[in-house]
Design a protein around this motif. Structure first.
Motif, short mmCIF file in Angstrom:
data_model
loop_
_atom_site.label_atom_id
_atom_site.label_comp_id
_atom_site.label_asym_id
_atom_site.label_seq_id
_atom_site.Cartn_x
_atom_site.Cartn_y
_atom_site.Cartn_z
N ILE A 229 0.85 -1.19 0.00
CA ILE A 229 0.00 0.00 0.00
C ILE A 229 0.89 1.24 0.00
N ILE A 230 0.78 2.02 -1.08
CA ILE A 230 1.62 3.20 -1.25
C ILE A 230 0.74 4.44 -1.17
N SER A 231 1.19 5.44 -0.41
CA SER A 231 0.50 6.72 -0.32
C SER A 231 1.42 7.83 -0.80
N ILE A 232 0.89 8.66 -1.71
CA ILE A 232 1.66 9.78 -2.26
C ILE A 232 0.84 11.05 -2.08
N PRO A 233 1.14 11.87 -1.05
CA PRO A 233 0.39 13.11 -0.86
C PRO A 233 0.70 14.11 -1.97
N LEU A 234 -0.34 14.73 -2.50
CA LEU A 234 -0.20 15.76 -3.52
C LEU A 234 -0.46 17.14 -2.95
N LEU A 235 -1.21 17.20 -1.85
CA LEU A 235 -1.57 18.47 -1.22
C LEU A 235 -1.95 18.19 0.22
N LYS B 42 -8.20 20.73 2.93
CA LYS B 42 -8.26 19.35 2.45
C LYS B 42 -6.86 18.77 2.29
N VAL B 43 -6.81 17.44 2.30
CA VAL B 43 -5.61 16.72 1.88
C VAL B 43 -5.98 15.90 0.65
N ASN B 44 -5.08 15.89 -0.33
CA ASN B 44 -5.26 15.09 -1.54
C ASN B 44 -4.08 14.14 -1.65
N PHE B 45 -4.38 12.85 -1.76
CA PHE B 45 -3.28 11.89 -1.92
C PHE B 45 -3.71 10.75 -2.82
N LEU B 46 -2.70 10.14 -3.44
CA LEU B 46 -2.92 8.95 -4.24
C LEU B 46 -2.73 7.74 -3.34
N GLN B 47 -3.73 6.87 -3.32
CA GLN B 47 -3.67 5.60 -2.58
C GLN B 47 -3.55 4.49 -3.62
N ILE B 48 -2.44 3.76 -3.56
CA ILE B 48 -2.11 2.76 -4.58
C ILE B 48 -1.87 1.42 -3.90
N TRP B 49 -2.50 0.37 -4.43
CA TRP B 49 -2.28 -0.98 -3.93
C TRP B 49 -1.64 -1.83 -5.01
N VAL B 50 -0.63 -2.60 -4.60
CA VAL B 50 0.06 -3.52 -5.50
C VAL B 50 0.04 -4.91 -4.87
N ILE B 51 -0.33 -5.91 -5.65
CA ILE B 51 -0.31 -7.30 -5.18
C ILE B 51 1.13 -7.71 -4.92
N PRO B 52 1.45 -8.30 -3.75
CA PRO B 52 2.85 -8.57 -3.40
C PRO B 52 3.45 -9.73 -4.17
N LYS B 53 4.77 -9.75 -4.19
CA LYS B 53 5.52 -10.85 -4.80
C LYS B 53 5.50 -12.08 -3.90
N THR B 54 5.72 -11.86 -2.60
CA THR B 54 5.75 -12.94 -1.61
C THR B 54 4.68 -12.69 -0.57
N ARG B 55 3.85 -13.68 -0.30
CA ARG B 55 2.78 -13.55 0.67
C ARG B 55 3.28 -13.85 2.09
N ASN B 56 2.54 -13.29 3.04
CA ASN B 56 2.73 -13.59 4.47
C ASN B 56 4.11 -13.25 5.00
#
Length: 236
Positions: free
Chosen positions: A65-71, A112-126
Motif C-alpha cells: 500500500i503506497i500513499s503519495i500526498p499531492l496536497l 483538504k488533503v489530496n493523496f494517491l492511494q495505490i495498492w500492489v499485489i505482493p511478490k511474496t505472501r505472508n
C-alpha cells in the motif's frame, strides 16, 4: 504493443462528504469487470479528505500500500507503533504481509488533503509487515524521472515487496525523454497528475491513466508543464 486508456472522467467516483474519491480500478462500491487491475497494480485512488477527517483504524494483509500526498498533510498510525505525518514530496509504503491495522487522517482541520492511494499485489505472501517513508527532493525530478519505489532495498526509493518501480517526473513543456521497461514481462501504467503529455503517440491530460505492455521502450513528450507518475509493474 498492447495498451489501455482510462480517461479521467471515466473513473469510478464516490463522494461521502468527508471523502471525495475517484477510482481508476474497481474499488469498494465501484465495480467494472474491465477495470479490475493492470497486472499487479490493483488500486489507484485519487482521494480528497476534508479537514480533520479520515480513515479510522482498519486491517490489511498481503498487499503493498503506497500513499503519495499531492496536497496537505496526512497523519498515519499503525499497529507496528508507527506514528508519522506524510506531506507533499513524501512517499509512504506499507507491506501489510501477515496483517496490520492502521488509520489515516487529515492532519489539518482547515484544509483538504489530496493523496494517491495505490495498492500492489505482493511478490511474496505472508511476510513480516514492513513500513517505510521517505522524502524526495522535487528538484531531482525536473525534466527527469525520479525513482520513488523500488524492489531493491539499497535504492533511493522506498522498498516494495514486488518487482515494481515507480517514478515521478516534473516535465517542462516541450521536454522529451525515453523510458525502458525494467524487465521482461512488465508493463507501465502512466498517471498524469497534472498537465498534458504524449506517451507513445497517445495524448494524455490531467488525471488520465494509460497502461502499456508488450513493448520495450516508451517515448514521453510534455505538451505542457506536466507532472507524471510511471508505475512499472509485472503483468502477471
Amino acid at each position: 504493443m498492447n495498451s489501455v486508456l482510462h480517461k479521467a472522467n471515466t473513473r469510478g467516483h464516490a463522494n461521502h462528504g468527508w471523502l471525495d474519491t475517484n477510482h481508476t480500478f474497481s474499488f469498494a462500491h465501484y465495480y467494472n469487470p474491465e477495470r479490475v487491475h493492470f497486472g499487479v497494480l490493483r488500486v489507484l485512488n485519487d482521494d480528497f479528505v476534508e479537514g480533520g477527517m479520515g480513515f479510522g483504524t482498519h486491517p490489511h494483509d498481503n498487499m503493498e500500500i503506497i500513499s503519495i500526498p499531492l496536497l496537505g498533510d496526512l497523519e498515519h498510525r499503525d499497529s507496528m507503533d508507527n506514528v508519522a505525518v506524510i506531506k507533499q514530496n513524501d512517499v509512504q509504503i506499507m507491506s501489510a504481509g501477515t496483517g496490520i491495522q492502521h488509520s489515516e487522517y487529515n492532519k489539518n482541520k482547515d484544509k483538504k488533503v489530496n493523496f494517491l492511494q495505490i495498492w500492489v499485489i505482493p511478490k511474496t505472501r505472508n511476510i513480516k509487515p514492513h513500513y517505510d517513508q521517505k522524502n524526495f527532493d522535487p528538484g531531482k525530478r525536473e525534466n527527469k524521472l525520479q525513482l520513488i519505489v523500488s524492489p531493491e532495498k539499497d535504492s533511493e526509493g522506498v522498498w516494495i515487496n514486488q518487482e515494481a518501480k515507480f517514478y515521478l517526473g516534473n516535465l517542462k513543456k516541450g521536454f522529451e525523454t525515453e523510458y525502458g521497461i525494467s524487465q521482461k514481462g512488465n508493463g507501465v501504467y502512466a498517471f498524469v497528475i497534472d498537465g498534458d503529455i504524449t506517451l507513445n503517440s497517445q495524448k494524455l491530460n490531467k488525471r488520465d491513466g494509460f497502461g502499456i505492455w508488450d513493448v520495450e521502450q516508451l517515448f514521453i513528450k510534455a505538451d505542457s508543464d506536466a507532472e507524471v507518475l510511471l508505475m512499472d509493474v509485472p503483468m502477471s
